[in-house]
Design a protein around this motif. Structure first.
Motif, PDB file in Angstrom:
ATOM      1  N   LEU A 136      19.264  42.321  47.651  1.00 33.34           N
ATOM      2  CA  LEU A 136      19.371  41.175  48.555  1.00 33.34           C
ATOM      3  C   LEU A 136      19.035  41.505  49.997  1.00 33.34           C
ATOM      4  CD1 LEU A 136      22.710  39.598  47.269  1.00 33.34           C
ATOM      5  CD2 LEU A 136      20.423  38.584  47.095  1.00 33.34           C
ATOM      6  N   THR A 137      19.427  42.700  50.449  1.00 33.10           N
ATOM      7  CA  THR A 137      19.339  43.019  51.875  1.00 33.10           C
ATOM      8  C   THR A 137      18.260  44.031  52.234  1.00 33.10           C
ATOM      9  OG1 THR A 137      20.915  44.857  51.759  1.00 33.10           O
ATOM     10  CG2 THR A 137      21.832  42.631  52.089  1.00 33.10           C
ATOM     11  N   GLY A 138      17.818  44.806  51.259  1.00 32.93           N
ATOM     12  CA  GLY A 138      16.872  45.879  51.543  1.00 32.93           C
ATOM     13  C   GLY A 138      17.541  47.120  52.104  1.00 32.93           C
ATOM     14  N   VAL A 139      18.851  47.112  52.219  1.00 31.78           N
ATOM     15  CA  VAL A 139      19.584  48.251  52.771  1.00 31.78           C
ATOM     16  C   VAL A 139      19.884  49.230  51.632  1.00 31.78           C
ATOM     17  CG1 VAL A 139      21.700  48.988  53.909  1.00 31.78           C
ATOM     18  CG2 VAL A 139      20.602  46.853  54.603  1.00 31.78           C
ATOM     19  N   PRO A 140      19.353  50.452  51.729  1.00 23.40           N
ATOM     20  CA  PRO A 140      19.591  51.434  50.661  1.00 23.40           C
ATOM     21  C   PRO A 140      20.926  52.157  50.832  1.00 23.40           C
ATOM     22  CG  PRO A 140      18.171  52.398  52.314  1.00 23.40           C
ATOM     23  CD  PRO A 140      18.436  50.966  52.752  1.00 23.40           C
ATOM     24  N   PHE A 141      21.457  52.608  49.737  1.00 29.72           N
ATOM     25  CA  PHE A 141      22.645  53.464  49.749  1.00 29.72           C
ATOM     26  C   PHE A 141      22.139  54.895  49.569  1.00 29.72           C
ATOM     27  CE2 PHE A 141      24.287  49.352  48.795  1.00 29.72           C
ATOM     28  CZ  PHE A 141      25.559  49.332  49.337  1.00 29.72           C
ATOM     29  N   GLY A 142      22.712  55.836  50.291  1.00 32.05           N
ATOM     30  CA  GLY A 142      22.230  57.216  50.273  1.00 32.05           C
ATOM     31  C   GLY A 142      22.600  57.966  49.004  1.00 32.05           C
ATOM     32  N   GLU A 143      21.901  59.063  48.781  1.00 32.21           N
ATOM     33  CA  GLU A 143      22.124  59.886  47.584  1.00 32.21           C
ATOM     34  C   GLU A 143      23.534  60.466  47.539  1.00 32.21           C
ATOM     35  OE1 GLU A 143      19.076  62.796  46.889  1.00 32.21           O
ATOM     36  OE2 GLU A 143      17.487  61.353  47.326  1.00 32.21           O
ATOM     37  N   ALA A 144      24.033  60.929  48.667  1.00 34.70           N
ATOM     38  CA  ALA A 144      25.389  61.503  48.684  1.00 34.70           C
ATOM     39  C   ALA A 144      26.420  60.434  48.309  1.00 34.70           C
ATOM     40  CB  ALA A 144      25.701  62.095  50.055  1.00 34.70           C
ATOM     41  N   TYR A 145      26.236  59.232  48.816  1.00 36.12           N
ATOM     42  CA  TYR A 145      27.131  58.122  48.473  1.00 36.12           C
ATOM     43  C   TYR A 145      27.039  57.824  46.974  1.00 36.12           C
ATOM     44  CZ  TYR A 145      28.732  53.323  47.929  1.00 36.12           C
ATOM     45  OH  TYR A 145      29.360  52.182  47.491  1.00 36.12           O
ATOM     46  N   GLU A 146      25.825  57.768  46.456  1.00 36.84           N
ATOM     47  CA  GLU A 146      25.634  57.479  45.024  1.00 36.84           C
ATOM     48  C   GLU A 146      26.342  58.532  44.167  1.00 36.84           C
ATOM     49  OE1 GLU A 146      24.306  54.850  43.655  1.00 36.84           O
ATOM     50  OE2 GLU A 146      23.347  53.922  45.388  1.00 36.84           O
ATOM     51  N   ARG A 147      26.263  59.802  44.570  1.00 32.38           N
ATOM     52  CA  ARG A 147      26.952  60.864  43.824  1.00 32.38           C
ATOM     53  C   ARG A 147      28.469  60.677  43.885  1.00 32.38           C
ATOM     54  NH1 ARG A 147      22.965  63.977  46.273  1.00 32.38           N
ATOM     55  NH2 ARG A 147      24.423  64.759  47.826  1.00 32.38           N
ATOM     56  N   LEU A 148      28.972  60.310  45.043  1.00 33.96           N
ATOM     57  CA  LEU A 148      30.405  60.090  45.220  1.00 33.96           C
ATOM     58  C   LEU A 148      30.893  58.949  44.320  1.00 33.96           C
ATOM     59  CD1 LEU A 148      32.844  60.980  47.019  1.00 33.96           C
ATOM     60  CD2 LEU A 148      32.244  59.057  48.486  1.00 33.96           C
ATOM     61  N   ILE A 149      30.144  57.878  44.270  1.00 32.76           N
ATOM     62  CA  ILE A 149      30.509  56.731  43.433  1.00 32.76           C
ATOM     63  C   ILE A 149      30.413  57.113  41.953  1.00 32.76           C
ATOM     64  CG2 ILE A 149      29.869  54.372  42.759  1.00 32.76           C
ATOM     65  CD1 ILE A 149      31.294  54.680  45.540  1.00 32.76           C
ATOM     66  N   ALA A 150      29.357  57.828  41.574  1.00 28.53           N
ATOM     67  CA  ALA A 150      29.186  58.240  40.174  1.00 28.53           C
ATOM     68  C   ALA A 150      30.328  59.157  39.731  1.00 28.53           C
ATOM     69  CB  ALA A 150      27.838  58.933  39.991  1.00 28.53           C
ATOM     70  N   ASP A 151      30.806  60.005  40.621  1.00 28.54           N
ATOM     71  CA  ASP A 151      31.927  60.885  40.306  1.00 28.54           C
ATOM     72  C   ASP A 151      33.179  60.060  39.999  1.00 28.54           C
ATOM     73  OD1 ASP A 151      33.485  63.510  40.370  1.00 28.54           O
ATOM     74  OD2 ASP A 151      34.417  62.409  42.036  1.00 28.54           O
ATOM     75  N   GLY A 152      33.397  59.010  40.772  1.00 28.31           N
ATOM     76  CA  GLY A 152      34.478  58.068  40.507  1.00 28.31           C
ATOM     77  C   GLY A 152      35.860  58.448  40.994  1.00 28.31           C
ATOM     78  N   SER A 153      36.043  59.645  41.537  1.00 27.19           N
ATOM     79  CA  SER A 153      37.394  60.064  41.916  1.00 27.19           C
ATOM     80  C   SER A 153      37.776  59.704  43.353  1.00 27.19           C
ATOM     81  CB  SER A 153      37.559  61.570  41.703  1.00 27.19           C
ATOM     82  OG  SER A 153      36.673  62.279  42.541  1.00 27.19           O
ATOM     83  N   CYS A 154      36.814  59.307  44.152  1.00 27.61           N
ATOM     84  CA  CYS A 154      37.086  58.948  45.545  1.00 27.61           C
ATOM     85  C   CYS A 154      38.050  57.761  45.592  1.00 27.61           C
ATOM     86  CB  CYS A 154      35.780  58.581  46.244  1.00 27.61           C
ATOM     87  SG  CYS A 154      36.005  57.938  47.902  1.00 27.61           S
ATOM     88  N   VAL A 155      39.091  57.889  46.402  1.00 27.77           N
ATOM     89  CA  VAL A 155      40.043  56.797  46.589  1.00 27.77           C
ATOM     90  C   VAL A 155      39.674  56.076  47.883  1.00 27.77           C
ATOM     91  CG1 VAL A 155      42.452  56.178  46.997  1.00 27.77           C
ATOM     92  CG2 VAL A 155      41.879  57.978  45.348  1.00 27.77           C
ATOM     93  N   MET A 156      39.324  54.811  47.754  1.00 28.44           N
ATOM     94  CA  MET A 156      38.985  54.011  48.925  1.00 28.44           C
ATOM     95  C   MET A 156      40.293  53.541  49.559  1.00 28.44           C
ATOM     96  SD  MET A 156      35.614  51.959  47.644  1.00 28.44           S
ATOM     97  CE  MET A 156      36.413  51.061  46.330  1.00 28.44           C
ATOM     98  N   ASP A 157      40.468  53.840  50.838  1.00 27.25           N
ATOM     99  CA  ASP A 157      41.698  53.499  51.546  1.00 27.25           C
ATOM    100  C   ASP A 157      41.319  52.872  52.886  1.00 27.25           C
ATOM    101  OD1 ASP A 157      44.094  53.367  52.926  1.00 27.25           O
ATOM    102  OD2 ASP A 157      44.714  55.401  52.413  1.00 27.25           O
ATOM    103  N   SER A 158      41.318  51.556  52.920  1.00 31.56           N
ATOM    104  CA  SER A 158      40.904  50.840  54.126  1.00 31.56           C
ATOM    105  C   SER A 158      41.728  51.215  55.340  1.00 31.56           C
ATOM    106  CB  SER A 158      41.006  49.326  53.894  1.00 31.56           C
ATOM    107  OG  SER A 158      40.152  48.919  52.861  1.00 31.56           O
ATOM    108  N   ALA A 159      43.021  51.409  55.150  1.00 34.69           N
ATOM    109  CA  ALA A 159      43.881  51.735  56.286  1.00 34.69           C
ATOM    110  C   ALA A 159      43.499  53.070  56.904  1.00 34.69           C
ATOM    111  CB  ALA A 159      45.345  51.743  55.862  1.00 34.69           C
TER     112      ALA A 159
END
Length: 142
Positions: free
Chosen positions: A65-88
């Motif tokens: 939709l936006t043309g904004v790419p996600f980086g390779e390091a981010y893609e690896r982090l998401i694929a790993d699945g263990s990252c805990v997203m903590d907005s605070a």
């Protein structure tokens, strides 16, 4: 009038909307923008990314939709699945303002007039054309 942009550091749609907001701001340099950090990934929603399941598909759609790419390091982090997203932790902010504004979807762009009246211009993905139309509607006689 000012714009109030409610985003989250971990929200892919917020990341994807950055260029659109920058373009809108460039076309309206005298229109103040308040940036408010929301908090969708707090409390019970503070879990490993694998528990959301749809992140990779959603990110692909955001790029489409936006043309904004996600980086390779981010893609690896998401694929790993263990990252805990903590907005605070990411924002280190008080989310009371986002709650006061009634925002529960990210990103959200609001137009706030001098009297404090708030109009939602967009929640989630929006094109610059859609945002421009929303601003124009606010300035047209009623």
């Amino acid at each position: 009038m000012q714009l109030t942009y409610v985003y989250d550091a971990y929200c892919g749609r917020s990341y994807g909307s950055a260029r659109t907001l920058a373009a809108l701001s460039a076309r309206h340099p005298r229109l103040p923008v308040e940036v408010v950090s929301g908090g969708p990934f707090t409390g019970a929603r503070r879990v490993p990314v694998r528990e959301f399941g749809q992140v990779q598909g959603a990110d692909a759609r955001i790029t489409e939709l936006t043309g904004v790419p996600f980086g390779e390091a981010y893609e690896r982090l998401i694929a790993d699945g263990s990252c805990v997203m903590d907005s605070a932790a990411a924002a280190r902010a008080d989310f009371r303002r986002a709650r006061e504004l009634g925002v529960d979807g990210y990103p959200t762009l609001l137009a706030v007039d001098g009297g404090g009246r708030t109009t939602v211009l967009a929640t989630g993905h929006a094109t610059a054309r859609r945002l421009e139309a929303g601003l124009a509607a606010l300035h047209s006689p009623r």
